[in-house]
Design a protein around this motif. Structure first.
Motif, short mmCIF file in Angstrom:
data_model
loop_
_atom_site.label_atom_id
_atom_site.label_comp_id
_atom_site.label_asym_id
_atom_site.label_seq_id
_atom_site.Cartn_x
_atom_site.Cartn_y
_atom_site.Cartn_z
N MET A 1 11.46 29.21 -26.30
CA MET A 1 10.87 28.52 -25.62
C MET A 1 9.39 29.24 -25.22
N TYR A 2 8.39 28.61 -25.37
CA TYR A 2 7.08 29.27 -25.01
C TYR A 2 6.08 28.12 -24.51
N ALA A 3 5.18 28.54 -23.77
CA ALA A 3 4.19 27.59 -23.54
C ALA A 3 2.79 28.34 -23.46
N ILE A 4 1.59 27.58 -23.64
CA ILE A 4 0.45 28.13 -23.36
C ILE A 4 -0.12 27.33 -22.22
N VAL A 5 -0.78 28.37 -21.35
CA VAL A 5 -0.91 28.00 -19.88
C VAL A 5 -2.37 28.35 -19.77
N LYS A 6 -3.37 27.81 -18.87
CA LYS A 6 -4.65 27.98 -18.56
C LYS A 6 -4.48 28.79 -17.23
N ILE A 7 -4.98 30.00 -16.96
CA ILE A 7 -5.04 30.84 -15.74
C ILE A 7 -6.43 31.38 -15.80
N GLY A 8 -7.29 30.86 -14.94
CA GLY A 8 -8.49 31.50 -14.52
C GLY A 8 -9.57 31.23 -15.62
N GLY A 9 -9.34 30.17 -16.28
CA GLY A 9 -10.33 30.04 -17.63
C GLY A 9 -9.88 30.61 -18.80
N HIS A 10 -8.89 31.32 -18.86
CA HIS A 10 -8.43 31.99 -20.01
C HIS A 10 -7.05 31.29 -20.47
N GLN A 11 -6.76 31.26 -21.61
CA GLN A 11 -5.41 30.86 -22.28
C GLN A 11 -4.69 31.94 -22.70
N TYR A 12 -3.08 31.69 -22.01
CA TYR A 12 -2.14 32.68 -22.28
C TYR A 12 -0.82 32.22 -23.08
N LYS A 13 -0.40 32.83 -24.05
CA LYS A 13 0.68 32.23 -24.62
C LYS A 13 1.79 33.06 -23.78
N VAL A 14 2.99 32.18 -23.06
CA VAL A 14 4.07 32.93 -22.12
C VAL A 14 5.35 32.38 -22.74
N ALA A 15 6.24 33.30 -22.49
CA ALA A 15 7.58 33.05 -22.40
C ALA A 15 8.51 33.34 -21.51
N GLU A 16 9.64 32.81 -21.24
CA GLU A 16 10.54 33.13 -20.09
C GLU A 16 10.89 34.81 -20.02
N ASP A 17 10.83 35.35 -19.02
CA ASP A 17 11.08 37.01 -18.74
C ASP A 17 9.95 37.89 -19.40
N GLN A 18 8.64 37.37 -19.53
CA GLN A 18 7.75 38.06 -20.23
C GLN A 18 6.99 38.49 -18.94
N THR A 19 6.12 39.61 -19.09
CA THR A 19 5.17 40.26 -18.04
C THR A 19 3.66 40.17 -18.76
N ILE A 20 2.84 39.27 -17.97
CA ILE A 20 1.45 39.60 -18.41
C ILE A 20 0.58 39.70 -17.41
N PHE A 21 -0.74 40.24 -17.77
CA PHE A 21 -1.76 40.82 -16.94
C PHE A 21 -2.70 39.73 -16.94
N VAL A 22 -3.30 39.37 -16.00
CA VAL A 22 -4.34 38.13 -15.79
C VAL A 22 -5.46 38.76 -14.97
N ASN A 23 -6.65 38.17 -14.89
CA ASN A 23 -7.68 38.22 -13.88
C ASN A 23 -7.04 38.23 -12.55
N ARG A 24 -7.62 38.91 -11.74
CA ARG A 24 -7.05 38.91 -10.04
C ARG A 24 -6.83 37.54 -9.59
N LEU A 25 -5.66 37.23 -9.15
CA LEU A 25 -5.56 35.84 -8.41
C LEU A 25 -5.67 35.87 -7.13
N SER A 26 -6.18 35.21 -6.29
CA SER A 26 -6.42 35.28 -4.87
C SER A 26 -5.06 34.79 -3.85
N SER A 27 -3.88 34.49 -4.56
CA SER A 27 -2.89 33.83 -3.82
C SER A 27 -2.19 35.05 -2.99
N ASP A 28 -1.74 34.85 -1.86
CA ASP A 28 -0.88 35.82 -1.14
C ASP A 28 0.46 35.37 -1.19
#
Length: 102
Positions: A1-28
């Motif tokens: 199972m995978y999904a394509i998500v939009k994070i900060g203007g970029h699209q990423y293909k993600v799967a469960e238990d995967q580690t990705i690097f994205v532009n800095r998120l301001s969430s605490d």
């Protein structure tokens, strides 16, 4: 199972238990929910494409850490003028661990 998500203007293909690097998120928060899911493919091979997003689909992720990317050298030169400038840049990024796609 995978999904394509939009994070900060970029699209990423993600799967469960995967580690990705994205532009800095301001969430605490340690856990975040990504609601902008553009495509989902389940275990049976069925694909759902959003218009523009898939309704009811979300991806749950955990923020592992905030860090900086590798250094990129920026070198400027004008020939025969004696002008040379060397700078470096490290982009702030966030490491995400994808936990669940629903």
């Amino acid at each position: 199972m995978y999904a394509i998500v939009k994070i900060g203007g970029h699209q990423y293909k993600v799967a469960e238990d995967q580690t990705i690097f994205v532009n800095r998120l301001s969430s605490d928060d340690e856990n975040i929910t990504l609601d902008e899911v553009l495509l989902v493919k389940d275990e049976k091979g069925k694909v759902k494409i959003g218009k523009p997003t898939v309704k009811g689909a979300k991806v749950e992720a955990k923020i592992v850490e905030h860090l900086k990317a590798d250094k990129v050298m920026v070198f400027k030169k004008k020939r025969r003028k004696g002008y040379r400038v060397k700078n470096g840049h490290r982009q702030p990024i966030t490491q995400l661990q994808i936990e669940k796609i629903s």
